[in-house]
Design a protein around this motif. Structure first.
Motif, short mmCIF file in Angstrom:
data_model
loop_
_atom_site.label_atom_id
_atom_site.label_comp_id
_atom_site.label_asym_id
_atom_site.label_seq_id
_atom_site.Cartn_x
_atom_site.Cartn_y
_atom_site.Cartn_z
N THR A 254 0.81 -1.22 0.00
CA THR A 254 0.00 0.00 0.00
C THR A 254 0.84 1.27 0.00
O THR A 254 0.29 2.37 0.09
CB THR A 254 -0.92 0.01 1.23
N PRO A 257 1.07 3.27 -5.50
CA PRO A 257 0.29 2.57 -6.54
C PRO A 257 1.14 2.25 -7.76
O PRO A 257 2.16 2.88 -8.03
CB PRO A 257 -0.80 3.58 -6.88
N THR A 282 -7.47 -3.81 4.08
CA THR A 282 -6.55 -2.72 3.75
C THR A 282 -6.03 -2.85 2.32
O THR A 282 -5.99 -1.88 1.56
CB THR A 282 -5.37 -2.69 4.73
N PHE A 286 -6.97 -0.43 -0.94
CA PHE A 286 -5.90 0.20 -1.71
C PHE A 286 -6.03 -0.13 -3.19
O PHE A 286 -5.88 0.74 -4.06
CB PHE A 286 -4.54 -0.27 -1.18
N THR A 290 -6.77 2.90 -5.94
CA THR A 290 -5.65 3.31 -6.81
C THR A 290 -5.64 2.57 -8.14
O THR A 290 -4.76 2.83 -8.97
CB THR A 290 -4.31 3.04 -6.10
#
Length: 524
Positions: A254, A257, A282, A286, A290
């Motif tokens: 994370t 990106p 999480t 992400f 992204t």
């Protein structure tokens, strides 16, 4: 002398600085030695001694795996390396034995190198190396052709693969000795000029072929991040190591990106359903936010018909705004590390390996699709089997445009195994004309371009990410289309022809030209 040549041949492989040229001299020397073996027994012994010298000096890093990480007693680990080297030495002994049978079936003599003897040596050597990479699931480490990745014969790889490069290498070595012997016996200019011309022609052809482009760019380039967590092997499967891995890879995934983020093999050393909810949510958040795709290593679980669980060594892929996980299960498993050969449970018990009995994935599995690029994964040891990767590519409706190998070489410490493995990955790029994304736990994490050159790499035993833009490629090299069948046919037919030629040679017509050296009249 044979054991010295075998030991020196290990220096032909990475991290060598001589670009494969040393190997040409070593194979010439090896052919000289076996040409002076007067009997089949002597030839077998010379080949076996050469092989033992190469393998005991080239796979000693297995001792590190077994002793320091597998907790095997030092004496047993050392004995295991020696015994395994002796087993592997049977294959070069077999090659030399096949060559001797085809070229010297009439009893004791020292042979003068001839055209059919040189060709038969190349055929026997390539066939022996292929057998070593096939029998008992195969161990194709230190196949001679790998040392030519930076050498003059690398251009043959997209045509006939690593075993084909070995064939050309052995032929060049034999023809060098044929040339020298013809000069030393003053047999005339033509007698030595012809084999010398073939040597030069093969070397020049290999150099020129390396400039041929077999594939073409396909689709947009991808921004790729390869992650290297550097999780110590000594704690990787302990609770402290698992917690450390989860925290490290959650942070690295994370952190930034990209079109594609790739972790090493078993970066998450747990079945997916055992990973913490925080990690899964999480990473998914992400990915969605992204538009990053993530391919990460974990333990796969398959429910059997009777309700039990089969574990696999797996890669899972997450793509933006998709609830469907991509999954690749390792097909070619490592003996002892991932499955237990019959009768060897005691060995695994000594090694104390966790999850030492994985189930096998299917031979052909779908690629992972990222922004129009089709990516073919492999895990660790699978990368050493070029024929299986070629078979996968030619079996796909739309062949993959990139290769990924996700691996954990932490078992082998800071040894030559890491250099050899990177060299093997580079050969796969040469054979297929495709870039290779090489993600490892401790090193060497690298991006390899379609020409086999390392585009970028991380320092070993560091935590970090390798960020590179890489272009996918489409098209089929000759090796993808035919695999190892070309070199196998050449080798088998070549040995049969060599045997047929020698059977028509009169065994009683020899001319003595020096101490214990005899020439058959058929050589003139």
């Amino acid at each position: 002398m044979a054991i010295t040549l075998g030991g020196l041949n290990t220096l032909s492989f990475a991290p060598s600085l001589h670009g494969g040229w040393l190997e040409l001299a070593i194979f010439a020397g090896t052919f000289w030695v076996i040409s002076h073996a007067p009997t089949l027994r002597a030839a077998l012994l010379a080949g076996g001694i050469f092989g033992f010298g190469q393998f005991v000096s080239g796979i000693w890093w297995l001792y590190v795996s077994m002793h320091f990480y597998g907790h095997m007693p030092a004496l047993i680990a050392g004995a295991a390396v020696i015994l395994f080297s002796l087993y592997l030495a049977l294959y070069p002994a077999l090659s030399v034995g096949l060559w001797h049978v085809c070229c010297a079936p009439f009893g004791q003599r020292t042979m003068f190198p001839s055209w059919h003897a040189s060709m038969a040596f190349a055929c026997a050597w390539a066939l022996g190396e292929w057998l070593r990479g096939t029998i008992f699931t195969g161990f194709p480490w230190l196949v001679s052709g790998y040392a030519q990745v930076d050498g003059p014969l690398a251009g043959f790889a997209p045509l006939i693969g690593v075993y084909g490069v070995s064939w050309v290498l052995a032929l060049v070595g034999a023809l060098i000795i044929q040339t020298v012997m013809n000069v030393s016996t003053e047999r005339g200019v033509v007698a030595w000029l012809m084999p010398a011309s073939v040597v030069v022609g093969l070397i020049v052809s290999g150099i020129l072929l390396s400039r041929v482009t077999w594939t073409q760019p396909s689709g947009p380039a991808l921004s790729v991040r390869l992650l290297q967590g550097n999780i110590k092997q000594s704690i990787k499967f302990d609770q402290i190591g698992i917690r450390h891995a989860l925290a490290t890879y959650q942070r690295l995934i994370t952190e930034k990106p990209a079109d594609l983020v790739v972790t090493p093999e078993t970066a998450i050393p747990l079945p997916l359903y055992e990973t913490p909810t925080e990690f899964r949510t999480t990473v998914q958040s992400f990915v969605d936010a992204t538009h990053t795709s993530v391919l990460f290593g974990a333990v796969g679980v398959t429910i059997t018909k009777n309700g039990g669980e089969n574990f696999t060594n797996a890669l899972y892929g997450i793509t933006p705004e998709s609830s469907i996980l991509y999954r690749y299960d390792k097909h070619h498993l490592v003996p002892f590390g991932e499955f237990i050969p019959w009768g060897f449970q005691w060995f695994v018990d000594i090694m104390r390996m966790p999850l030492g009995n994985f189930a096998r994935g299917r031979a052909i599995q779908p690629p992972f699709i990222v922004r129009g690029q089709s990516i073919a994964p492999s895990i660790c040891y699978e990368d050493t089997f070029g024929e299986e990767i070629a078979y996968m590519l030619r079996s796909q409706l739309y062949p993959a445009t990139m290769l990924i190998n996700s691996t954990n070489l932490g078992w082998f410490g800071n040894t030559i195994a890491l250099d050899h493995y990177l060299q093997i990955a580079r050969m796969r790029s040469l054979e297929t004309g495709r870039p290779m994304l090489h993600a490892t736990n401790t090193g060497v994490t690298a991006i390899i371009d379609s020409d086999g050159l390392v585009k970028a790499q991380l320092h070993r035993f560091t935590v970090g990410a390798l960020d590179v833009n890489i272009q996918g490629r489409s098209g089929m090299t000759p090796y993808i289309l035919t695999g190892n069948i070309t070199v196998l046919i050449i080798s088998i037919v070549g040995l049969a022809i060599g045997r047929g030629i020698e059977r028509h040679t009169c065994p009683s017509r020899y001319i003595r030209i020096g101490t214990n050296i005899y020439l058959s009249v058929s050589n003139f």
